[in-house]
Design an enzyme around this catalytic site. Structure first.
Site, PDB file in Angstrom:
ATOM      1  N   CYS A  52     110.663 104.657  -0.426  1.00  0.00           N
ATOM      2  CA  CYS A  52     109.210 104.464  -0.224  1.00  0.00           C
ATOM      3  C   CYS A  52     108.460 104.801  -1.502  1.00  0.00           C
ATOM      4  CB  CYS A  52     108.723 105.342   0.927  1.00  0.00           C
ATOM      5  SG  CYS A  52     106.923 105.467   1.010  1.00  0.00           S
ATOM      6  N   CYS A  55     106.083 108.054  -1.012  1.00  0.00           N
ATOM      7  CA  CYS A  55     106.574 109.401  -0.737  1.00  0.00           C
ATOM      8  C   CYS A  55     106.482 110.281  -1.990  1.00  0.00           C
ATOM      9  CB  CYS A  55     108.021 109.335  -0.231  1.00  0.00           C
ATOM     10  SG  CYS A  55     108.150 109.035   1.557  1.00  0.00           S
ATOM     11  N   HIS A 116     106.324 110.650   5.684  1.00  0.00           N
ATOM     12  CA  HIS A 116     106.462 109.199   5.778  1.00  0.00           C
ATOM     13  C   HIS A 116     106.324 108.693   7.207  1.00  0.00           C
ATOM     14  CE1 HIS A 116     108.055 105.305   4.366  1.00  0.00           C
ATOM     15  NE2 HIS A 116     108.818 105.276   5.459  1.00  0.00           N
ATOM     16  N   ASN A 156      94.758  99.182   6.520  1.00  0.00           N
ATOM     17  CA  ASN A 156      95.554  98.202   7.246  1.00  0.00           C
ATOM     18  C   ASN A 156      96.691  98.973   7.858  1.00  0.00           C
ATOM     19  OD1 ASN A 156      94.262  95.774   6.544  1.00  0.00           O
ATOM     20  ND2 ASN A 156      95.276  95.777   4.545  1.00  0.00           N
ATOM     21  N   SER A 164     102.267  96.751   4.026  1.00  0.00           N
ATOM     22  CA  SER A 164     103.620  96.583   3.524  1.00  0.00           C
ATOM     23  C   SER A 164     104.407  97.887   3.506  1.00  0.00           C
ATOM     24  CB  SER A 164     103.586  95.941   2.134  1.00  0.00           C
ATOM     25  OG  SER A 164     102.642  96.567   1.316  1.00  0.00           O
ATOM     26  N   HIS A 167     104.190 104.300   5.435  1.00  0.00           N
ATOM     27  CA  HIS A 167     103.710 105.613   4.991  1.00  0.00           C
ATOM     28  C   HIS A 167     102.190 105.639   5.175  1.00  0.00           C
ATOM     29  CE1 HIS A 167     104.717 109.283   2.499  1.00  0.00           C
ATOM     30  NE2 HIS A 167     103.428 109.378   2.738  1.00  0.00           N
ATOM     31  N   HIS A 169      98.580 105.506   4.845  1.00  0.00           N
ATOM     32  CA  HIS A 169      97.689 105.365   3.686  1.00  0.00           C
ATOM     33  C   HIS A 169      96.568 104.382   3.981  1.00  0.00           C
ATOM     34  CE1 HIS A 169     100.101 101.724   3.199  1.00  0.00           C
ATOM     35  NE2 HIS A 169      99.223 101.290   2.323  1.00  0.00           N
ATOM     36  N   GLN A 171      93.059 102.275   1.746  1.00  0.00           N
ATOM     37  CA  GLN A 171      92.678 101.758   0.446  1.00  0.00           C
ATOM     38  C   GLN A 171      91.172 101.882   0.247  1.00  0.00           C
ATOM     39  OE1 GLN A 171      94.570  98.126  -0.957  1.00  0.00           O
ATOM     40  NE2 GLN A 171      95.697  97.909   0.956  1.00  0.00           N
ATOM     41  N   GLU A 185      75.518  92.178   7.199  1.00  0.00           N
ATOM     42  CA  GLU A 185      75.148  93.291   8.089  1.00  0.00           C
ATOM     43  C   GLU A 185      73.881  93.995   7.593  1.00  0.00           C
ATOM     44  OE1 GLU A 185      78.065  96.190   9.050  1.00  0.00           O
ATOM     45  OE2 GLU A 185      79.298  94.812  10.211  1.00  0.00           O
ATOM     46  N   HIS A 300      81.654 100.950   7.062  1.00  0.00           N
ATOM     47  CA  HIS A 300      80.443 100.302   6.549  1.00  0.00           C
ATOM     48  C   HIS A 300      79.338 101.348   6.465  1.00  0.00           C
ATOM     49  CE1 HIS A 300      81.687  95.959   7.816  1.00  0.00           C
ATOM     50  NE2 HIS A 300      82.183  96.310   6.648  1.00  0.00           N
ATOM     51  N   HIS A 325      78.929 103.361  10.018  1.00  0.00           N
ATOM     52  CA  HIS A 325      79.738 102.998  11.195  1.00  0.00           C
ATOM     53  C   HIS A 325      81.104 102.509  10.743  1.00  0.00           C
ATOM     54  CE1 HIS A 325      77.808  99.184  10.002  1.00  0.00           C
ATOM     55  NE2 HIS A 325      78.817  98.559  10.576  1.00  0.00           N
ATOM     56  N   HIS A 327      84.530 100.006  11.876  1.00  0.00           N
ATOM     57  CA  HIS A 327      85.088  98.976  12.749  1.00  0.00           C
ATOM     58  C   HIS A 327      86.596  99.164  12.829  1.00  0.00           C
ATOM     59  CE1 HIS A 327      81.366  96.555  12.591  1.00  0.00           C
ATOM     60  NE2 HIS A 327      81.333  96.811  11.298  1.00  0.00           N
ATOM     61  N   PHE A 341      95.913  85.640  18.882  1.00  0.00           N
ATOM     62  CA  PHE A 341      95.830  84.840  17.670  1.00  0.00           C
ATOM     63  C   PHE A 341      94.418  84.275  17.559  1.00  0.00           C
ATOM     64  CE2 PHE A 341     100.379  84.892  18.442  1.00  0.00           C
ATOM     65  CZ  PHE A 341     100.914  84.970  17.168  1.00  0.00           C
ATOM     66  N   VAL A 343      93.002  81.665  15.878  1.00  0.00           N
ATOM     67  CA  VAL A 343      93.454  80.471  15.141  1.00  0.00           C
ATOM     68  C   VAL A 343      92.743  79.266  15.721  1.00  0.00           C
ATOM     69  CG1 VAL A 343      95.738  81.417  14.604  1.00  0.00           C
ATOM     70  CG2 VAL A 343      95.363  80.263  16.793  1.00  0.00           C
TER      71      VAL A 343
HETATM   72  O1  LIG Z   1      95.690  77.306  23.831  1.00  0.00           O
HETATM   73  P1  LIG Z   1      96.946  77.854  23.197  1.00  0.00           P
HETATM   74  O2  LIG Z   1      97.560  76.925  22.197  1.00  0.00           O
HETATM   75  O3  LIG Z   1      97.922  78.346  24.202  1.00  0.00           O
HETATM   76  O4  LIG Z   1      96.460  79.166  22.422  1.00  0.00           O
HETATM   77  C1  LIG Z   1      96.221  79.230  21.046  1.00  0.00           C
HETATM   78  O5  LIG Z   1      95.055  78.516  20.678  1.00  0.00           O
HETATM   79  C2  LIG Z   1      93.812  79.007  21.177  1.00  0.00           C
HETATM   80  C3  LIG Z   1      92.697  78.171  20.593  1.00  0.00           C
HETATM   81  O6  LIG Z   1      92.720  78.139  19.192  1.00  0.00           O
HETATM   82  C4  LIG Z   1      93.642  80.493  20.846  1.00  0.00           C
HETATM   83  O7  LIG Z   1      92.492  80.989  21.497  1.00  0.00           O
HETATM   84  C5  LIG Z   1      94.858  81.303  21.290  1.00  0.00           C
HETATM   85  O8  LIG Z   1      94.717  82.646  20.887  1.00  0.00           O
HETATM   86  C6  LIG Z   1      96.105  80.697  20.679  1.00  0.00           C
HETATM   87  O9  LIG Z   1      97.242  81.388  21.080  1.00  0.00           O
HETATM   88  O1  LIG Z   2      97.220  95.721  -0.604  1.00  0.00           O
HETATM   89  P1  LIG Z   2      98.308  95.524   0.414  1.00  0.00           P
HETATM   90  O2  LIG Z   2      98.266  96.533   1.531  1.00  0.00           O
HETATM   91  O3  LIG Z   2      99.664  95.380  -0.180  1.00  0.00           O
HETATM   92  O4  LIG Z   2      97.969  94.093   1.063  1.00  0.00           O
HETATM   93  C1  LIG Z   2      97.325  93.901   2.270  1.00  0.00           C
HETATM   94  O5  LIG Z   2      95.944  94.240   2.216  1.00  0.00           O
HETATM   95  C2  LIG Z   2      95.128  93.450   1.360  1.00  0.00           C
HETATM   96  C3  LIG Z   2      93.702  93.911   1.502  1.00  0.00           C
HETATM   97  O6  LIG Z   2      93.259  93.880   2.827  1.00  0.00           O
HETATM   98  C4  LIG Z   2      95.268  91.960   1.675  1.00  0.00           C
HETATM   99  O7  LIG Z   2      94.587  91.199   0.725  1.00  0.00           O
HETATM  100  C5  LIG Z   2      96.734  91.546   1.690  1.00  0.00           C
HETATM  101  O8  LIG Z   2      96.856  90.196   2.101  1.00  0.00           O
HETATM  102  C6  LIG Z   2      97.497  92.452   2.660  1.00  0.00           C
HETATM  103  O9  LIG Z   2      98.853  92.106   2.704  1.00  0.00           O
END
Ligand SMILES: O=P(O)(O)O[C@H]1O[C@H](CO)[C@@H](O)[C@H](O)[C@H]1O
Ligand SMILES: O=P(O)(O)O[C@H]1O[C@H](CO)[C@@H](O)[C@H](O)[C@H]1O
Lengths: 377, 377
Positions: A52, A55, A116, A156, A164, A167, A169, A171, A185, A300, A325, A327, A341, A343
């Protein structure tokens, strides 16, 4: 027609900080999940890992060796996303639709503990208080460097969140510009302050004007304890699933007793209460699905500490309306292996969630504050 | 001081559609990746899977049985995020900071092909043309239903993107409100149209006013072919990595010859060219890391088709300034197993990318248009 029921009827909620909507589709949790599941979050790790780079005593990828630190240790990221000045000016843009501006700053890594195998949920409140002191130190140090306009403290946690190294931590990225989200905001906070009529109940923020976040926290604290969105609170801080939460178990953590612009302004009691509530939130999170709960967390606040001598002429800029505050944005939805997801529809149109913030808050209220591994330091 | 070099110096770029910035840190690709890797994207699948709820003749989770369809098949999602009306009105909010509005609509699932093992990259342009025709049919059908204000066509491709079934399919969510992201884009397009001086070169959009996207596409097409951000183009469409791309290999796909508000307005030649370029983009994507390349794709256009009779009085609303375009947002960064995580800093502050859009475009320009599996229908 039946009465509106937020746990049955799809609806949209408005986030007054980002000015974005969120689509709430609570009936959707009924669908079976046939998609990707997450690998188990490793919970049995060695106290020291010779491989690590965080460490004590180990070498980092940049070649430097960590000292044999005892408590907290901060160093500059060996692969920083922002570099120290000077950064040359960008050339005149090819076209007004294609503009670039140089940016400079620094990226710090803050190790929470020498062990760790621990996470914030397993640290004592006293150890967490040490982390808070270090956040304050870096905020004040970086925030007073030439050209720095913004200091972002974040964590993260979990491989699922792109972390990654397990341990413990966080940032701190300090930059010569205020980034998109906090800038929005701050605009929203100022807009609320100047456009809302101050009534006798309204909480007071900068320049005696109403503060959106103080007012919101006060309203949530006024709800019956076993309903609503409050997860846990103490004498100074409240943790709640905001009305406009995007992530399934998102938490907004903020001081509710008085308007506080930054971590620099916390008094000793407020600092202790901050450590207490961080410990309680993170334990509840781990206990929710009996796993090391992944999230991204960010603070923030006022972008950089206010220079005491300029204070009297201030309260004009967006930055003067900050209320401290945090998040917490965790991806898990149904279990340690099934995440939400964001997405497709979410990336192209609007955030969407599958349970109501009230349902999420109720689940988190039921969680114990004794860590499921009961492996305290 | 050295000259500004976008491949070395961190900088921010502005996205004129979302009005957000993106932090570009190109030097960062040098860091080693020790974090989570993605499981291999399955590329050997059966042509028919008896357990797949999208395959012809199989039963769906809702209990219904799919017909023995030959080409394309569309049905309503058994677990829709939005429901048909009536949805009762939401009660008066507890507080002005906590507002909810009911929403109604429909969620359709559109199967691209009867074969379980194919993706758009493996379909013939003629098959893709069939998908386009179906998109047009649903856009016009849902977009003319009472109360529908917006139709979002999208595809989640790959388990990494939350897609729960590899059978080639996309979705269409139709809603009684315009969602956050397209609403912002439409505002930006209108703002550009009314505030930009029309010069002789400027592309013409709604009401003879300049169109941000036409102007941008025209400018990119004017760059030397082996530089810049254009990946591939044909007589009507251009695919490029936009100046303001967030995801590593993000693509903006749009018609550049004339202002086109929606897929309903494509002439037969433009439709064929659309199928051609979709085929070429998706093959390049798969060839980039020799894997079934995950992405979310979405079509942005006029929210619902314009009723011909109201056309003359239109060109006043934000919606009148739409120019048809598609976003492809793929997460992979370095290989088939290493993705970009937009977490932490990105969730709390601002999107950040690790290679320049120009570097990404150059990589995609080098890719072949013959699919690496060469398993064409
Ligand atoms: O509807 P699906 O394909 O099962 O679900 C996927 O697409 C949706 C719409 O983008 C998202 O809200 C879901 O989180 C994702 O898993
Ligand atoms: O800096 P790290 O922890 O290696 O990397 C992580 O945090 C960063 C900041 O949120 C992101 O940009 C990276 O995509 C993520 O993998």
């Amino acid at each position: 027609m039946s009465q509106f029921n937020p746990t049955i009827h799809p609806h949209r909620r408005f986030n007054p900080l980002t000015k974005e909507y969120i689509l709430v589709s609570p009936h959707r949790t009924k669908r079976p999940w046939l998609g990707q599941t997450e690998p188990p979050q490793e919970s049995i790790l060695p106290q020291y890992d010779h491989a690590c780079y965080l460490c004590p005593g180990n070498s980092r990828s940049g070649g430097e060796k960590n000292p044999d630190y005892k408590g907290i240790f901060t160093f500059e990221n060996d692969f920083a996303a922002i570099l120290h000045p000077p950064i040359p000016d960008a050339p005149t843009p090819l076209h007004p639709l294609m503009t670039a501006e140089p940016i400079h700053g620094a990226c710090d890594v803050l190790i929470f503990h020498r062990r760790h195998d621990l996470t914030m949920a397993q640290l004592s409140p006293a150890d967490i208080a040490g982390v808070i002191d270090e956040w304050i130190r870096i905020y004040e140090k970086r925030g007073s460097e030439a050209g720095i306009e913004y200091v972002q403290i974040f964590e993260n946690k979990g491989a699922m969140m792109g972390c990654s190294n397990p341990h413990p931590h966080g940032q701190v990225w300090s930059l010569s510009a205020i980034p998109t989200i906090p800038a929005q905001e701050l605009r929203s906070l100022k807009e609320y302050a100047v456009s809302t009529i101050n009534n006798s109940n309204a909480s007071t923020g900068a320049a005696g004007k109403p503060c959106l976040l103080c007012e919101y926290a006060r309203t949530e604290m006024g709800q019956p304890r076993d309903e609503g969105r409050v997860v846990v609170f103490n004498d100074h801080w409240v943790a709640l699933v905001p009305w406009w939460a995007t992530w399934p178990f998102e938490i907004l953590l903020l001081p509710y007793r008085r308007h506080i612009e930054s971590i620099s302004r916390l008094d000793p009691e407020e600092k202790d209460a901050f450590a207490d509530i961080l410990s309680r939130i993170t334990r509840r999170y781990d206990n929710l699905f009996s796993c090391s709960f992944a999230y991204s967390m960010g603070i923030h606040q006022r972008p950089v500490p206010l220079n005491e001598t300029t204070q009297l002429v201030a309260e004009e800029n967006d930055t003067d309306f900050a209320h401290l505050h945090l998040h917490f944005e965790p991806p898990l939805l149904r279990s340690a292996s099934v995440r939400k997801f964001l997405v497709g529809y979410e990336m192209m149109a609007e955030a969407q969630r599958d349970l109501t913030p009230e349902q999420a808050a109720a689940r988190l209220r039921e969680c114990s504050e004794v860590h499921y591994l009961a492996k305290m330091v």
